[in-house]
Structure formats: C-alpha cells, structure tokens
Motif scaffolding. Structure first.
Motif, PDB file in Angstrom:
ATOM      1  N   THR A 229     -15.555   2.384  -2.950  1.00 22.80           N
ATOM      2  CA  THR A 229     -15.442   3.848  -2.996  1.00 22.80           C
ATOM      3  C   THR A 229     -14.135   4.320  -3.618  1.00 22.80           C
ATOM      4  OG1 THR A 229     -14.440   3.938  -0.782  1.00 22.80           O
ATOM      5  CG2 THR A 229     -16.856   4.035  -0.909  1.00 22.80           C
ATOM      6  N   MET A 230     -13.246   3.404  -3.992  1.00 21.30           N
ATOM      7  CA  MET A 230     -11.965   3.807  -4.556  1.00 21.30           C
ATOM      8  C   MET A 230     -12.165   4.538  -5.880  1.00 21.30           C
ATOM      9  SD  MET A 230      -8.566   1.543  -5.420  1.00 21.30           S
ATOM     10  CE  MET A 230      -9.317   0.706  -6.805  1.00 21.30           C
ATOM     11  N   ASP A 231     -11.577   5.716  -5.989  1.00 23.84           N
ATOM     12  CA  ASP A 231     -11.675   6.547  -7.197  1.00 23.84           C
ATOM     13  C   ASP A 231     -10.493   6.215  -8.102  1.00 23.84           C
ATOM     14  OD1 ASP A 231     -12.068   8.419  -9.125  1.00 23.84           O
ATOM     15  OD2 ASP A 231     -12.154  10.142  -7.779  1.00 23.84           O
ATOM     16  N   ILE A 232     -10.739   5.342  -9.084  1.00 17.97           N
ATOM     17  CA  ILE A 232      -9.677   4.913  -9.989  1.00 17.97           C
ATOM     18  C   ILE A 232      -9.185   6.083 -10.837  1.00 17.97           C
ATOM     19  CG2 ILE A 232      -9.121   3.395 -11.924  1.00 17.97           C
ATOM     20  CD1 ILE A 232     -11.067   1.382 -10.806  1.00 17.97           C
TER      21      ILE A 232
ATOM     22  N   ALA B 152       0.823  -1.213   0.000  1.00 15.44           N
ATOM     23  CA  ALA B 152       0.000   0.000   0.000  1.00 15.44           C
ATOM     24  C   ALA B 152       0.858   1.264   0.000  1.00 15.44           C
ATOM     25  CB  ALA B 152      -0.933   0.001   1.207  1.00 15.44           C
ATOM     26  N   SER B 153       2.016   1.215   0.654  1.00 15.13           N
ATOM     27  CA  SER B 153       2.867   2.403   0.728  1.00 15.13           C
ATOM     28  C   SER B 153       3.513   2.751  -0.602  1.00 15.13           C
ATOM     29  CB  SER B 153       3.953   2.192   1.783  1.00 15.13           C
ATOM     30  OG  SER B 153       4.779   1.084   1.438  1.00 15.13           O
TER      31      SER B 153
ATOM     32  N   LEU C 235      -5.731   3.953  -4.012  1.00 12.26           N
ATOM     33  CA  LEU C 235      -5.424   2.530  -3.848  1.00 12.26           C
ATOM     34  C   LEU C 235      -4.697   2.283  -2.534  1.00 12.26           C
ATOM     35  CD1 LEU C 235      -5.506  -0.292  -5.026  1.00 12.26           C
ATOM     36  CD2 LEU C 235      -3.361   0.191  -6.228  1.00 12.26           C
ATOM     37  N   CYS C 236      -3.854   3.204  -2.128  1.00 13.09           N
ATOM     38  CA  CYS C 236      -3.123   3.070  -0.871  1.00 13.09           C
ATOM     39  C   CYS C 236      -4.085   2.946   0.306  1.00 13.09           C
ATOM     40  CB  CYS C 236      -2.204   4.263  -0.689  1.00 13.09           C
ATOM     41  SG  CYS C 236      -1.337   4.294   0.892  1.00 13.09           S
TER      42      CYS C 236
ATOM     43  N   THR D 250       1.944   8.996   5.711  1.00 10.48           N
ATOM     44  CA  THR D 250       0.578   8.748   5.285  1.00 10.48           C
ATOM     45  C   THR D 250       0.538   8.563   3.787  1.00 10.48           C
ATOM     46  OG1 THR D 250       0.156  11.098   5.058  1.00 10.48           O
ATOM     47  CG2 THR D 250      -0.379  10.091   7.179  1.00 10.48           C
ATOM     48  N   CYS D 251      -0.641   8.062   3.302  1.00 16.97           N
ATOM     49  CA  CYS D 251      -0.803   7.795   1.888  1.00 16.97           C
ATOM     50  C   CYS D 251      -1.187   9.032   1.108  1.00 16.97           C
ATOM     51  CB  CYS D 251      -1.871   6.714   1.673  1.00 16.97           C
ATOM     52  SG  CYS D 251      -1.449   5.151   2.435  1.00 16.97           S
ATOM     53  N   VAL D 252      -1.698  10.077   1.753  1.00 20.47           N
ATOM     54  CA  VAL D 252      -2.236  11.235   1.049  1.00 20.47           C
ATOM     55  C   VAL D 252      -1.581  12.476   1.601  1.00 20.47           C
ATOM     56  CG1 VAL D 252      -4.329  12.444   0.369  1.00 20.47           C
ATOM     57  CG2 VAL D 252      -4.422  10.017   0.876  1.00 20.47           C
ATOM     58  N   SER D 253      -1.113  13.375   0.734  1.00 15.75           N
ATOM     59  CA  SER D 253      -0.535  14.636   1.185  1.00 15.75           C
ATOM     60  C   SER D 253      -1.627  15.589   1.604  1.00 15.75           C
ATOM     61  CB  SER D 253       0.302  15.250   0.054  1.00 15.75           C
ATOM     62  OG  SER D 253      -0.519  15.568  -1.039  1.00 15.75           O
ATOM     63  N   GLU D 254      -1.240  16.663   2.292  1.00 18.24           N
ATOM     64  CA  GLU D 254      -2.236  17.600   2.800  1.00 18.24           C
ATOM     65  C   GLU D 254      -2.946  18.320   1.667  1.00 18.24           C
ATOM     66  OE1 GLU D 254      -0.270  20.196   5.432  1.00 18.24           O
ATOM     67  OE2 GLU D 254       0.127  18.668   6.963  1.00 18.24           O
TER      68      GLU D 254
END
Length: 307
Positions: A205-208, A53-54, A60-61, A280-284
């Motif tokens: 809910t994953m936004d491909i 995941a990382s 997807l992460c 984390t998987c998502v930046s701010e």
C-alpha cells in the motif's frame, strides 16, 4: 538363536542407539543455537529498520516502521521456538546418554555370566579328560556348571526383557521427539506466515509517488527565486562595488539586502518541527485516511487489550 548371535544383536542395538541418537542430539542442539543466533541478528535488523524509518518521508516511514515491529514480533515467536526445541527435542535426546551407559553395563553383566558358564563347561571337560574315574570332582564340576547355566539363563531372560523395553522406549521417544520437532516448526512458520502476509500487504500500500512528490518539493527552489538569480548576477557583474575609501563614513554604506527565504523551505522547516514534537512520521496537515496503517504487532496488542 544361539547366544552368540543374540549377544551380537543386543550389542548392535545399543551401539546404534548410542551412535545415531548422539549425532541427532548434537545436530539438533546446533540447530537450536543457530536459530537463537538468527533471532539475535533479526532483532538487530529490526532496530536498524526502526531507526532508519525516522529519517524517511511519511509513506516509507510508516511501512518500514510497521515492518520493523512485525519483524520483532516474529522473533518473539522464534524465541518460543528455541525454548520448545530445547525442552522437547534436545533435552530428551541428551537423556539417552545415561540410558545407553546403563544398558552397556547390563550387557556387560550378562556377558560376564555367559563367560562364567563357558568357563565352567570347559573346566568340566578338562576334568573328564584328565580323570574320567574321579567321580567326585566330576560331580562337583557338573554342579558348578549347572549353577552357571542357571545364572546365564536368568541373565539371558533379564537381558532380553531389558533390551525389548529399551527398544520400545526408544521407539516411543523418537516418535514423540520428532513429532514435537515438526509441530514446533509448523507453529513457528504458521505464525511467521500470518505476520509476514500482513506485512507484505501493508508494504504494497506504500504510495511511492506521494513520497517522491514530498521529496521533490523539499529539494526544488521556487520559480521567483530562479527568475531573480540571472538579474542579480548581471547587475553585480556590470556594476562592481567601488573600492572602499578611508574618507567614507560607515553611514554612507548601503544596507545589505535581506536574504530571501523560500516559501517551500519555510513549510518544510515547520513540518520537520511538528514531526519532532509529535514523534510521528506524518504531520497533521499531511495525514490522510490510508496513512493510518498499523503493523500486525500493533493490531494484535490492540485486540488483546480489547479482550
């Protein structure tokens, strides 16, 4: 019922219990071991999913990370399943090994008393045939026959009660053992279904397109860089560099052109540094309301802490 038929029924009852309960114990013990191995393999899969995941983009992460946490949580339920199967199913069946041995010993004593009665009867018949006038020997043989018959009758009643108690206990135990087995399996599958339902909805809910756009921006170059490439190539081909001369000083050499840095590459580098710092998987900058999805395990822990 004759004593021979009674003996056959008792022997069949004990032999069938020894055969089939032993097979049940062996198969259910193997079933429990296989379940434990399945738990171990699923734990390995959960760790691999977490590591993978990382390496992926935000959407997807998040989904893979939540999936790994929920998969690990299901294995906790599977561990409880293994422990309950061992204590409630396998262990009671193992106990029947010693119980059956005891019943075989009781049956052997009953058979010995019965054989002793038969021998005394045969001895009395031989005495009557050889010396029908020997009343003293015949009377002694009849007394011995009466004692053997009384012992055989007492052993028969005890053996009947023993076999009936054994059968009653066996029926009660088998009913409880298989009800416990079914209950353990129902509890595990109900919990697993609850967790996997949440995980499935989370995965939906994953936004491909969002991840695909992030990936496209990361690998594509800017238009200004593409437009400058043919001109630089043409200039280099038409005006080759002159050969170096030993009389030419180093101060006459033209300064090398500064390497262009792509705007998108700078942004990507900054984003990757932020992700590594925050872990984390998502930046701010990329966080949106729907990215705050949590796994069932995380929500469960949060609920327990609030209580």
């Amino acid at each position: 019922m004759s004593r021979d038929a009674q003996m056959k029924v008792m022997e069949a009852t004990i032999s069938n219990a020894e055969k089939y309960l032993g097979q049940f114990c062996m198969l259910l013990a193997s079933y429990t071991r296989k379940t434990a191995k399945l738990r171990d393999k699923a734990d390995m899969l959960a760790r691999q999913l977490h590591d993978y995941a990382s390496t992926e983009d935000p959407e997807l992460c998040i989904c893979i990370k939540n999936f790994s946490e929920d998969l690990a949580m299901v294995q906790d339920y599977r561990q409880a399943e293994v422990e309950r199967l061992e204590t409630r199913v396998v262990t009671p069946l193992k106990a029947y090994g010693d119980i059956v041995k005891t019943k075989h010993a009781d049956l052997k004593r009953f058979n010995a008393d019965r054989n002793k009665e038969l021998k005394e009867l045969q001895r009395l018949d031989r005495i009557k045939q050889k010396n029908p006038a020997d009343r003293q020997s015949i009377s002694q043989a009849e007394v011995n026959v009466q004692k053997a018959t009384n012992n055989a009758d007492r052993s028969t009643r005890q053996m009947e009660e023993t076999i009936i108690d054994f059968q009653r206990q066996k029926l009660e135990d088998l009913k409880k053992i298989f009800m416990d087995f079914i209950m353990v399996e129902m509890l595990f599958h109900a919990k697993a279904l609850e967790v996997y339902t949440h995980t499935f909805q989370n995965m939906q809910t994953m936004d491909i397109d969002r991840d695909l756009e992030t990936f496209r921006n990361r690998i594509q170059v800017t238009d200004s860089y593409l437009s400058s490439q043919p001109l630089q190539t043409l200039t280099t081909s038409r005006h080759p560099s002159p050969p170096s001369s030993p009389l030419r000083s180093t101060t006459d050499l033209p300064k090398p052109l500064a390497r262009r840095t792509l705007p998108r590459q700078i942004e990507t580098k900054d984003e990757e540094e932020e992700e590594e710092d925050e872990g984390t998987c998502v930046s701010e900058e990329e966080e949106e309301p729907h990215t705050f999805r949590q796994s069932y395990a995380a929500e469960y822990i949060k609920t327990r802490r609030q209580k």
